[in-house]
Scaffold this active site. Structure first.
Site, PDB file in Angstrom:
ATOM      1  N   ASP A 328     -48.649  -5.811 -76.408  1.00  0.00           N
ATOM      2  CA  ASP A 328     -49.681  -5.171 -77.232  1.00  0.00           C
ATOM      3  C   ASP A 328     -49.306  -3.741 -77.620  1.00  0.00           C
ATOM      4  O   ASP A 328     -48.514  -3.095 -76.928  1.00  0.00           O
ATOM      5  CB  ASP A 328     -51.021  -5.145 -76.474  1.00  0.00           C
ATOM      6  CG  ASP A 328     -50.910  -4.401 -75.160  1.00  0.00           C
ATOM      7  OD1 ASP A 328     -49.934  -4.655 -74.417  1.00  0.00           O
ATOM      8  OD2 ASP A 328     -51.768  -3.540 -74.876  1.00  0.00           O
ATOM      9  N   GLU A 329     -49.896  -3.299 -78.696  1.00  0.00           N
ATOM     10  CA  GLU A 329     -49.870  -1.891 -79.113  1.00  0.00           C
ATOM     11  C   GLU A 329     -48.499  -1.221 -79.015  1.00  0.00           C
ATOM     12  O   GLU A 329     -48.398  -0.069 -78.596  1.00  0.00           O
ATOM     13  CB  GLU A 329     -50.876  -1.085 -78.255  1.00  0.00           C
ATOM     14  CG  GLU A 329     -52.299  -1.534 -78.432  1.00  0.00           C
ATOM     15  CD  GLU A 329     -53.269  -0.856 -77.471  1.00  0.00           C
ATOM     16  OE1 GLU A 329     -54.375  -0.517 -77.900  1.00  0.00           O
ATOM     17  OE2 GLU A 329     -52.914  -0.658 -76.288  1.00  0.00           O
TER      18      GLU A 329
HETATM   19  C1  TNX Z   1     -56.575  -1.667 -75.506  1.00  0.00           C
HETATM   20  S1  TNX Z   1     -56.445  -4.559 -74.896  1.00  0.00           S
HETATM   21  C2  TNX Z   1     -55.491  -1.965 -74.705  1.00  0.00           C
HETATM   22  C3  TNX Z   1     -55.361  -1.331 -73.393  1.00  0.00           C
HETATM   23  C4  TNX Z   1     -56.459  -0.331 -73.147  1.00  0.00           C
HETATM   24  C5  TNX Z   1     -57.769  -0.898 -73.621  1.00  0.00           C
HETATM   25  C6  TNX Z   1     -58.940  -0.041 -73.329  1.00  0.00           C
HETATM   26  C7  TNX Z   1     -55.005  -4.247 -74.991  1.00  0.00           C
HETATM   27  C8  TNX Z   1     -54.142  -5.406 -75.092  1.00  0.00           C
HETATM   28  N1  TNX Z   1     -54.597  -2.966 -74.989  1.00  0.00           N
HETATM   29  O1  TNX Z   1     -54.113  -0.726 -73.266  1.00  0.00           O
HETATM   30  O2  TNX Z   1     -56.527  -0.067 -71.791  1.00  0.00           O
HETATM   31  O3  TNX Z   1     -57.679  -1.093 -75.013  1.00  0.00           O
HETATM   32  O4  TNX Z   1     -60.118  -0.676 -73.654  1.00  0.00           O
END
Ligand code: TNX
Length: 515
Positions: A328-329
């Site tokens: 993710d991200e």
């Molecule tokens: C998004 S959900 C993220 C996390 C953060 C979270 C906080 C996701 C796959 N990545 O790194 O902790 O939001 O709500």
């Protein structure tokens, strides 16, 4: 009949109705998740100091499960509740039998309660364990107290047939942002077991910390495990700790899924080993809560040697079939680097005989059909999964994130995906959320607890309860029978259990809690 007699009769009837009634209607239970089908027969079964728990000869696992039941019922009843094996059904008591119930699946079970004998039938010990949670919940709530209570331990008679809607019913705990120790995780596993969850996803690594000992790369924990959000001392699980958690979960028929998040969310690793960085320099440890700034160097061979070692050690310690690779991200990984990276890591996971799970971004890559995508934010990504014939775990942030605040004034949590009040968390159907994702595309549901704002067990309990019960019901119970108005009354009665356990929970004004 003259007037005096009528008055006399009405007084007597009034007096009679004031004496506490023996509960005899099994359909008036407060079990969560709601069982599939219930038939009441109008009498009652009572535990007493002579009640034994009988186990049909054969399975040592079933015997252990019976002992678990005994240990849960002993403290409040003060009864000895001996566990014994038997060849034939006894005349009275509790009887556990591995006989295929009318319902199907590994976790299916059936309870036949008559006034002398309570029979629990299941096709596997896992099913028996789920059925035991129902027995706990059918007894008066005082059963969860840990001192002897003067209560009539009565269960109304009838039959319950039960099995889960979804095969995957999970929660996730982020132990990277703030580290939570072995005992806290065990405590969470105990609470999950009560609600028939079968998966605990551990988010073991992130920018702020690396929480699992990897023997071939010891600095991951020596350096990367030594801090957390806010600059606290952090911590990590030794492999022995991890094995202990896996075993504790297995006794509750819960599978641990370990996650190593990559290529982003990797600052703790990048700070521990300079060679994992493209410029060969170690980064600083990080204690803030920004996301999306770190990446493994996707075109260095050592990166893949590192991943192979880490996944290899993890696969070795993990009996469950899944390894979660995050994904993710990864905002600072170029898309043209991200895609081949995920495909190569996927091969590494299968080379270690495990099945890959990734957050929904991984669907940008070509996925193996056995791989699983975890939907959290992007319907577009989930659509990619479905188009590739890949199943989806539903964790939509606006409904299922345990780290979202309940409302604008409740303490703890974030709100980037909105506020998730107890009814918002309950009142949705995973198969109706996105038109692209139908029931057949869904493996199950998972409620993640990210811990940027969670520093200890009490914080964790507060965000988890009472929402966790709702996710349990979404995962287990048939959608057709669910309604918030009916559910909230059952949930309210679970407040008594929470008080008995002494856990910290959010007393939402939308739930009609008992005083
Ligand atoms: C998004 S959900 C993220 C996390 C953060 C979270 C906080 C996701 C796959 N990545 O790194 O902790 O939001 O709500």
């Amino acid at each position: 009949m003259n007037k005096q007699i009528l008055v006399f009769l009405s007084i007597i009837t009034g007096l009679l109705s004031c004496t506490p009634e023996t509960p005899t209607d099994l359909t008036k239970n407060t079990v969560i998740p709601k069982p599939v089908s219930i038939t009441a027969t109008g009498k009652s079964f009572k535990l007493n100091d002579k009640t034994s728990i009988f186990v049909k000869d054969g399975s040592p696992e079933l015997l252990k499960t019976a002992q678990y039941l005994s240990s849960k019922l002993k403290p409040a009843t003060g009864f000895s509740l001996n566990v014994q094996t038997t060849e034939n059904a006894p005349a009275s008591g509790i009887y556990l039998d591995l006989e295929t119930p009318k319902t199907t699946g590994d976790e299916a079970y059936e309870l036949q309660i008559d006034n002398k004998l309570l029979t629990l039938k299941a096709s596997s010990p896992a099913g028996a364990f789920r059925g035991i949670q129902t027995i706990r919940q059918l007894l008066p709530a005082d059963i969860e107290k840990n001192t002897v209570q003067q209560t009539d331990w009565i269960i109304p008679t009838g039959t319950i047939q039960d099995y889960p809607e979804y095969e995957y019913r999970g929660t996730m705990l982020d132990v990277a942002r703030h580290f939570l120790g072995v005992d806290d995780v065990k405590h969470y596993l105990d609470l999950m077991a009560y609600y028939k969850f079968n998966v605990m996803h551990l988010h073991l690594t992130d920018d702020q910390g690396w929480r699992i000992e990897i023997k071939s790369w010891p600095k991951l924990t020596e350096i990367g495990g030594q801090t957390e959000v806010g600059g606290g001392e952090g911590g990590f699980y030794t492999q022995k700790d991890y094995n202990e958690l896996v075993a504790y979960a297995a006794e509750r028929f819960i599978t641990i899924i370990p996650e190593i998040d990559m290529p982003g969310h990797t600052n703790a690793a990048l700070a521990s080993y300079p060679e994992l960085n493209c410029d060969g320099k170690a980064t600083e440890l990080y204690t803030g809560i920004e996301v999306g700034f770190s990446t493994l160097c996707t075109d260095k061979e050592i990166t893949y040697e590192f991943i192979d070692d880490v996944i290899g050690e993890l696969a070795e310690m993990t009996p469950g079939k899944y390894i979660h690779i995050g994904g993710d991200e990864s905002h600072v990984t170029k898309k043209e680097d991200y895609i081949p990276f995920i495909e190569r890591v996927q091969d590494i996971v299968y080379a270690h005989n495990k099945t890959m799970i990734g957050w929904d971004e991984v669907t940008l890559a070509k996925l193996d059909k056995r791989s699983i995508a975890q939907y959290w934010a992007s319907a577009e990504n989930a659509k990619n999964a479905v188009a590739q014939g890949v199943k989806v775990i539903m964790s939509p942030a606006a409904k299922a994130y345990l780290d979202m605040q309940y409302d604008s004034i409740s303490p703890l949590g974030l709100h980037w995906a909105g506020y998730v009040e107890v009814d918002t968390g309950y009142d949705w159907d995973p198969a109706k959320l996105e038109k692209e994702i139908g029931r057949d595309n869904i493996l199950g549901i998972e409620a993640p607890l990210w811990t940027e704002t969670v520093t200890n067990r009490a914080d964790m309990e507060y965000l988890v309860f009472p929402r966790l019960a709702g996710y349990a019901e979404i995962g287990w119970s048939p959608t057709a029978g669910r309604s918030w108005d009916e559910y909230k009354v059952r949930l309210a009665s679970h407040g008594n259990q929470y008080d008995s356990w002494g856990i910290n929970y959010y007393r939402s004004t939308r739930v009609p809690w008992n005083e």
